[in-house]
Design a protein around this motif. Structure first.
Motif, PDB file in Angstrom:
ATOM      1  N   ALA A 275       0.827  -1.204   0.000  1.00  0.00           N
ATOM      2  CA  ALA A 275       0.000   0.000   0.000  1.00  0.00           C
ATOM      3  C   ALA A 275       0.860   1.251   0.000  1.00  0.00           C
ATOM      4  O   ALA A 275       2.059   1.206   0.287  1.00  0.00           O
ATOM      5  CB  ALA A 275      -0.893   0.012   1.240  1.00  0.00           C
ATOM      6  N   VAL A 276       0.206   2.357  -0.304  1.00  0.00           N
ATOM      7  CA  VAL A 276       0.776   3.677  -0.080  1.00  0.00           C
ATOM      8  C   VAL A 276      -0.029   4.275   1.065  1.00  0.00           C
ATOM      9  O   VAL A 276      -1.255   4.305   1.024  1.00  0.00           O
ATOM     10  CB  VAL A 276       0.688   4.555  -1.341  1.00  0.00           C
ATOM     11  CG1 VAL A 276       1.133   5.973  -1.043  1.00  0.00           C
ATOM     12  CG2 VAL A 276       1.527   3.953  -2.460  1.00  0.00           C
ATOM     13  N   VAL A 277       0.682   4.705   2.091  1.00  0.00           N
ATOM     14  CA  VAL A 277       0.051   5.204   3.310  1.00  0.00           C
ATOM     15  C   VAL A 277       0.310   6.698   3.420  1.00  0.00           C
ATOM     16  O   VAL A 277       1.461   7.146   3.341  1.00  0.00           O
ATOM     17  CB  VAL A 277       0.624   4.484   4.553  1.00  0.00           C
ATOM     18  CG1 VAL A 277      -0.008   5.027   5.821  1.00  0.00           C
ATOM     19  CG2 VAL A 277       0.406   2.977   4.450  1.00  0.00           C
ATOM     20  N   TYR A 278      -0.763   7.473   3.605  1.00  0.00           N
ATOM     21  CA  TYR A 278      -0.616   8.912   3.846  1.00  0.00           C
ATOM     22  C   TYR A 278      -0.511   9.128   5.350  1.00  0.00           C
ATOM     23  O   TYR A 278      -1.425   8.771   6.106  1.00  0.00           O
ATOM     24  CB  TYR A 278      -1.802   9.702   3.301  1.00  0.00           C
ATOM     25  CG  TYR A 278      -1.759  11.133   3.773  1.00  0.00           C
ATOM     26  CD1 TYR A 278      -0.850  12.024   3.206  1.00  0.00           C
ATOM     27  CD2 TYR A 278      -2.558  11.567   4.811  1.00  0.00           C
ATOM     28  CE1 TYR A 278      -0.764  13.328   3.662  1.00  0.00           C
ATOM     29  CE2 TYR A 278      -2.481  12.868   5.273  1.00  0.00           C
ATOM     30  CZ  TYR A 278      -1.579  13.742   4.696  1.00  0.00           C
ATOM     31  OH  TYR A 278      -1.490  15.026   5.160  1.00  0.00           O
ATOM     32  N   MET A 279       0.605   9.684   5.793  1.00  0.00           N
ATOM     33  CA  MET A 279       0.821   9.976   7.205  1.00  0.00           C
ATOM     34  C   MET A 279       1.714  11.200   7.326  1.00  0.00           C
ATOM     35  O   MET A 279       2.690  11.319   6.583  1.00  0.00           O
ATOM     36  CB  MET A 279       1.543   8.812   7.900  1.00  0.00           C
ATOM     37  CG  MET A 279       0.644   7.688   8.346  1.00  0.00           C
ATOM     38  SD  MET A 279      -0.349   8.141   9.791  1.00  0.00           S
ATOM     39  CE  MET A 279      -1.975   8.149   9.087  1.00  0.00           C
TER      40      MET A 279
ATOM     41  N   ALA B 200       4.881  14.469  -0.370  1.00  0.00           N
ATOM     42  CA  ALA B 200       3.446  14.619  -0.094  1.00  0.00           C
ATOM     43  C   ALA B 200       3.013  13.739   1.077  1.00  0.00           C
ATOM     44  O   ALA B 200       1.822  13.543   1.289  1.00  0.00           O
ATOM     45  CB  ALA B 200       2.638  14.274  -1.336  1.00  0.00           C
ATOM     46  N   ARG B 201       3.980  13.185   1.796  1.00  0.00           N
ATOM     47  CA  ARG B 201       3.733  12.336   2.983  1.00  0.00           C
ATOM     48  C   ARG B 201       2.995  11.051   2.621  1.00  0.00           C
ATOM     49  O   ARG B 201       2.158  10.559   3.372  1.00  0.00           O
ATOM     50  CB  ARG B 201       2.982  13.085   4.077  1.00  0.00           C
ATOM     51  CG  ARG B 201       3.642  14.364   4.527  1.00  0.00           C
ATOM     52  CD  ARG B 201       5.076  14.172   4.633  1.00  0.00           C
ATOM     53  NE  ARG B 201       5.679  14.579   5.891  1.00  0.00           N
ATOM     54  CZ  ARG B 201       6.945  14.304   6.171  1.00  0.00           C
ATOM     55  NH1 ARG B 201       7.664  13.614   5.346  1.00  0.00           N
ATOM     56  NH2 ARG B 201       7.483  14.690   7.285  1.00  0.00           N
ATOM     57  N   GLN B 202       3.301  10.492   1.462  1.00  0.00           N
ATOM     58  CA  GLN B 202       2.721   9.228   1.018  1.00  0.00           C
ATOM     59  C   GLN B 202       3.860   8.213   0.917  1.00  0.00           C
ATOM     60  O   GLN B 202       4.750   8.359   0.066  1.00  0.00           O
ATOM     61  CB  GLN B 202       2.011   9.395  -0.317  1.00  0.00           C
ATOM     62  CG  GLN B 202       0.837  10.340  -0.215  1.00  0.00           C
ATOM     63  CD  GLN B 202       0.178  10.606  -1.546  1.00  0.00           C
ATOM     64  OE1 GLN B 202       0.710  10.289  -2.602  1.00  0.00           O
ATOM     65  NE2 GLN B 202      -1.004  11.197  -1.494  1.00  0.00           N
ATOM     66  N   PHE B 203       3.825   7.198   1.788  1.00  0.00           N
ATOM     67  CA  PHE B 203       4.930   6.270   1.932  1.00  0.00           C
ATOM     68  C   PHE B 203       4.514   4.850   1.548  1.00  0.00           C
ATOM     69  O   PHE B 203       3.413   4.410   1.874  1.00  0.00           O
ATOM     70  CB  PHE B 203       5.423   6.268   3.380  1.00  0.00           C
ATOM     71  CG  PHE B 203       5.836   7.627   3.868  1.00  0.00           C
ATOM     72  CD1 PHE B 203       7.049   8.169   3.486  1.00  0.00           C
ATOM     73  CD2 PHE B 203       5.011   8.362   4.702  1.00  0.00           C
ATOM     74  CE1 PHE B 203       7.441   9.428   3.926  1.00  0.00           C
ATOM     75  CE2 PHE B 203       5.389   9.617   5.158  1.00  0.00           C
ATOM     76  CZ  PHE B 203       6.615  10.150   4.771  1.00  0.00           C
ATOM     77  N   ALA B 204       5.420   4.130   0.893  1.00  0.00           N
ATOM     78  CA  ALA B 204       5.168   2.742   0.520  1.00  0.00           C
ATOM     79  C   ALA B 204       5.373   1.847   1.735  1.00  0.00           C
ATOM     80  O   ALA B 204       6.330   2.017   2.498  1.00  0.00           O
ATOM     81  CB  ALA B 204       6.122   2.324  -0.602  1.00  0.00           C
TER      82      ALA B 204
END
Length: 84
Positions: free
Chosen positions: A19-23, A53-57
Motif C-alpha cells: 500500500a501507499v500510506v498517507y501519514m 506529499a507524505r505518502q509512503f510505501a
C-alpha cells in the motif's frame, strides 16, 4: 506485536498487502483505512509513493475492525526505510 488483531485463517479478510500510506510522520504502527491506498505489488507501491506529499510505501496487514468500529491497517514494514 501488541495491539495487532491476528488474521483469521479461515476468511482471508486481514491479509498482508502492499500500500501507499498517507501519514504526516512515519511514527505510527496502525492507520485508518482512509489513509491507505492498496496496491498490486511492492513495486507499484514504491512507484506511487511520494515522500514530499507524505505518502509512503509500506506492507500492511488488514483491514481489521477496531473496538471503536473503525477499519484499520497495521504496519508490517516500510518498503523504503531510507526515507525519514
Amino acid at each position: 506485536m501488541r495491539g495487532l488483531v491476528p488474521p483469521d485463517p479461515e476468511t482471508g479478510v486481514s491479509t498482508p498487502r502492499y500500500a501507499v500510506v498517507y501519514m504526516p510522520a512515519r511514527a505510527r504502527k496502525r492507520f485508518p483505512a482512509g489513509c491507505v491506498q492498496l496496491m498490486e505489488s511492492a513495486e507499484a507501491a514504491l512507484n506511487a509513493a511520494d515522500p514530499a506529499a507524505r505518502q509512503f510505501a509500506a506492507q500492511v496487514l488488514g483491514p481489521s475492525k477496531s473496538s471503536e468500529g473503525q477499519y484499520l491497517y497495521y504496519l508490517l514494514e516500510w518498503l523504503d526505510p531510507a526515507v525519514p
